[in-house]
Design an enzyme around this catalytic site. Structure first.
Site, mmCIF file in Angstrom:
data_model
loop_
_atom_site.group_PDB
_atom_site.id
_atom_site.type_symbol
_atom_site.label_atom_id
_atom_site.label_comp_id
_atom_site.label_asym_id
_atom_site.label_seq_id
_atom_site.Cartn_x
_atom_site.Cartn_y
_atom_site.Cartn_z
ATOM 1 N N PRO A 87 0.813 -1.221 0.000
ATOM 2 C CA PRO A 87 0.000 0.000 0.000
ATOM 3 C C PRO A 87 0.848 1.274 0.000
ATOM 4 O O PRO A 87 0.326 2.351 -0.234
ATOM 5 C CB PRO A 87 -0.829 -0.107 1.286
ATOM 6 C CG PRO A 87 -0.382 -1.304 2.013
ATOM 7 C CD PRO A 87 0.624 -2.037 1.202
ATOM 8 N N GLU A 114 1.378 -7.021 6.975
ATOM 9 C CA GLU A 114 2.061 -6.594 8.196
ATOM 10 C C GLU A 114 3.438 -6.032 7.908
ATOM 11 O O GLU A 114 3.950 -5.217 8.657
ATOM 12 C CB GLU A 114 2.151 -7.752 9.194
ATOM 13 C CG GLU A 114 0.790 -8.034 9.810
ATOM 14 C CD GLU A 114 0.744 -9.324 10.600
ATOM 15 O OE1 GLU A 114 1.552 -10.226 10.330
ATOM 16 O OE2 GLU A 114 -0.108 -9.420 11.489
ATOM 17 N N ARG A 152 -4.313 -7.480 -21.105
ATOM 18 C CA ARG A 152 -5.209 -7.069 -22.190
ATOM 19 C C ARG A 152 -4.561 -6.055 -23.127
ATOM 20 O O ARG A 152 -5.077 -5.797 -24.214
ATOM 21 C CB ARG A 152 -6.545 -6.570 -21.639
ATOM 22 C CG ARG A 152 -6.474 -5.352 -20.802
ATOM 23 C CD ARG A 152 -7.819 -5.047 -20.160
ATOM 24 N NE ARG A 152 -8.813 -4.542 -21.091
ATOM 25 C CZ ARG A 152 -8.808 -3.317 -21.617
ATOM 26 N NH1 ARG A 152 -7.855 -2.472 -21.314
ATOM 27 N NH2 ARG A 152 -9.764 -2.940 -22.445
ATOM 28 N N ASP A 168 -10.895 2.993 -24.616
ATOM 29 C CA ASP A 168 -10.980 2.747 -23.173
ATOM 30 C C ASP A 168 -10.970 4.044 -22.393
ATOM 31 O O ASP A 168 -10.188 4.932 -22.707
ATOM 32 C CB ASP A 168 -9.741 1.991 -22.672
ATOM 33 C CG ASP A 168 -9.777 0.522 -22.975
ATOM 34 O OD1 ASP A 168 -10.829 0.033 -23.377
ATOM 35 O OD2 ASP A 168 -8.730 -0.115 -22.788
HETATM 36 N N1 ADE Z 1 -0.950 -4.978 -0.309
HETATM 37 C C1 ADE Z 1 -1.792 -4.573 0.648
HETATM 38 N N2 ADE Z 1 -2.542 -3.552 0.238
HETATM 39 C C2 ADE Z 1 -2.156 -3.283 -1.041
HETATM 40 C C3 ADE Z 1 -2.551 -2.323 -1.996
HETATM 41 N N3 ADE Z 1 -3.491 -1.418 -1.759
HETATM 42 N N4 ADE Z 1 -1.926 -2.341 -3.192
HETATM 43 C C4 ADE Z 1 -0.956 -3.244 -3.441
HETATM 44 N N5 ADE Z 1 -0.549 -4.164 -2.569
HETATM 45 C C5 ADE Z 1 -1.139 -4.187 -1.376
#
Ligand code: ADE
Length: 243
Positions: A87, A114, A152, A168
């Site tokens: 994230p 984690e 794709r 697209d």
């Molecule tokens: N792992 C945990 N959350 C994620 C996200 N939002 N994007 C990519 N990998 C992740």
């Protein structure tokens, strides 16, 4: 394109990548998906891939050795991208999909939420990607999203001259225009007359206007990167756009 995926949940694959266009791309030899179990590169008795964090705190951290060994064992060109899914990564967009689709080999490391030992970030991954501002339990579904979006784009994957790509949402940097198929009257809701005229120039003009209008209404942030003609700018200004 060759894709390597490193995960502690190989059973999650191919999952959705085993259906539809992505499956067809694999059968046609456009995409070669290789899933590797990180546990196969852990050598202790319990084949552990994570451990407690130095400094304390809740949660486990993925150990570096199995990940380094797994990547090093792969048959992949030196310098090809090693993408860590987290994230904290750069936001994955259509631009990133286009960039990755030009690579011959891409390796994805599915981190667990984690944490992953920082040395994987610093010395193994060549980049970090996130699919959005929310936290998944791991990078597996994020990898599937990315592979789906990239597959794709591979030449031949869509099977109709790839021209659908041009319309697209996001490839054109605008939101897509409304689409209709039969019947022309569905419970009193009519298909716009212009689409029934066969006048291709008028249809193209209508669609462009609809795309511009929808983009302005829904995703005005996209307009700053869109390729806009003087005519497009005129239409947008009529619709109240102030850039
Ligand atoms: N792992 C945990 N959350 C994620 C996200 N939002 N994007 C990519 N990998 C992740």
């Amino acid at each position: 394109m060759q894709v390597h995926v490193l995960t502690i949940f190989p059973e999650m694959f191919p999952g959705p990548l085993g259906a539809g266009i992505v499956e067809r791309a694999q059968k046609a030899g456009l995409l070669d998906l290789n899933v590797h179990n990180i546990r196969d590169y852990a050598h202790d008795r319990h084949r552990t891939t994570d451990d407690t964090a130095y400094g304390g705190g809740p949660g486990m951290v993925m150990r570096p050795e199995p990940l380094f060994e797994a990547v090093e064992s792969l048959d992949r060109p030196a310098g090809s991208p090693v993408v860590l899914l987290t994230p904290q990564g750069k936001l994955f967009t259509q631009r990133e999909a286009e960039r990755l689709s030009k690579e011959q080999t891409v390796t994805f490391i599915c981190g667990r939420y984690e944490g992953v030992d920082e040395r994987v970030r610093q010395h193994l991954a060549t980049e970090e990607l996130s699919i959005g501002d929310y936290v998944l339990t791991g990078g597996e579904i994020a990898t599937m999203v990315i592979v789906e979006a990239v597959a794709r784009l591979l030449p031949g994957a869509l099977g109709h001259g790839d021209e659908a790509l041009l319309d697209d949402t996001h490839t054109s940097r605008l939101v897509q225009y409304p689409q209709y198929t039969r019947p022309s009257d569905f419970q009193g809701a009519q298909v716009p007359d212009v689409l029934l005229t066969g006048d291709h120039a008028a249809i193209a003009k209508w669609r462009r206007r609809q795309s511009l209008q929808r983009t302005l209404e829904r995703r005005p942030d996209l307009l700053k990167d869109a390729e806009l003609s003087p005519e497009d700018r005129k239409v947008l200004q009529e619709l109240g756009w102030t850039d």
